[in-house]
Scaffold this motif. Structure first.
Motif, mmCIF file in Angstrom:
data_model
loop_
_atom_site.group_PDB
_atom_site.id
_atom_site.type_symbol
_atom_site.label_atom_id
_atom_site.label_comp_id
_atom_site.label_asym_id
_atom_site.label_seq_id
_atom_site.Cartn_x
_atom_site.Cartn_y
_atom_site.Cartn_z
ATOM 1 N N UNK A 1 0.857 -1.192 0.000
ATOM 2 C CA UNK A 1 0.000 0.000 0.000
ATOM 3 C C UNK A 1 0.888 1.236 0.000
ATOM 4 N N UNK A 2 0.625 2.152 -0.904
ATOM 5 C CA UNK A 2 1.470 3.338 -1.041
ATOM 6 C C UNK A 2 1.382 4.262 0.171
ATOM 7 N N UNK A 3 0.221 4.278 0.827
ATOM 8 C CA UNK A 3 0.020 5.240 1.918
ATOM 9 C C UNK A 3 0.161 4.614 3.312
ATOM 10 N N UNK B 1 1.502 -2.139 5.325
ATOM 11 C CA UNK B 1 0.340 -2.828 4.767
ATOM 12 C C UNK B 1 0.553 -3.315 3.338
ATOM 13 N N UNK B 2 0.036 -4.506 3.094
ATOM 14 C CA UNK B 2 -0.061 -5.053 1.740
ATOM 15 C C UNK B 2 -1.533 -5.070 1.329
ATOM 16 N N UNK C 1 1.609 -7.480 6.894
ATOM 17 C CA UNK C 1 2.632 -8.524 6.861
ATOM 18 C C UNK C 1 3.975 -8.055 6.289
ATOM 19 N N UNK C 2 4.121 -6.762 6.053
ATOM 20 C CA UNK C 2 5.337 -6.241 5.418
ATOM 21 C C UNK C 2 6.602 -6.633 6.181
ATOM 22 N N UNK D 1 7.943 -10.784 1.967
ATOM 23 C CA UNK D 1 8.009 -9.886 0.806
ATOM 24 C C UNK D 1 6.728 -10.088 -0.001
ATOM 25 N N UNK D 2 6.377 -9.095 -0.796
ATOM 26 C CA UNK D 2 5.174 -9.212 -1.632
ATOM 27 C C UNK D 2 5.299 -10.412 -2.570
#
Length: 116
Positions: free
Chosen positions: A30-32, A36-37, A55-56, A60-61
């Motif tokens: 999430x950019x903001x 958060x993913x 879960x950051x 990893x994504x």
């Protein structure tokens, strides 16, 4: 309630939970929000569910994509940092948060399989 105190529930309370298997199709940070993913998760439904998860610090994504997981599927949708979350991933986490791992079925099962 004290952190270590366990609240006893009835079977009827437990039966209200819809736990299902899912597969992570896509995951982006999430950019903001720093931790958060935004995940797209296949629960065997017509379209994937969007689930927001913190879960950051643990995955990893790229490592999340393709993972088979367990999801609380009937949690009321909620906005997290402006993004709609339509479920909750289940994890095991140590009290000090040093370890957090996703729960999964012992063997591969189709997305949307009920956890009973």
């Amino acid at each position: 309630m004290d952190e270590k105190e366990t609240q006893i529930i009835t079977y009827d309370d437990f039966a209200k939970l819809q736990l299902k298997t899912g597969k992570v199709l896509e995951c982006v940070k999430a950019e903001n929000a720093e931790k958060l993913y935004i995940l797209q998760v296949d629960l065997g439904e017509e379209k994937p569910r969007q689930i927001i998860s913190s879960l950051v610090d643990y995955y990893s994504a790229e490592a999340l994509v393709g993972k088979e997981i367990v999801v609380l599927a009937n949690l009321k949708p909620a906005k997290m940092r402006g993004h709609l979350s339509e479920g909750m991933l289940l994890c095991a986490e140590t009290p000090d948060s040093s370890v957090c791992v996703l729960l999964k079925a012992e063997t591969s099962v189709p997305s949307g399989t009920s956890i009973t």
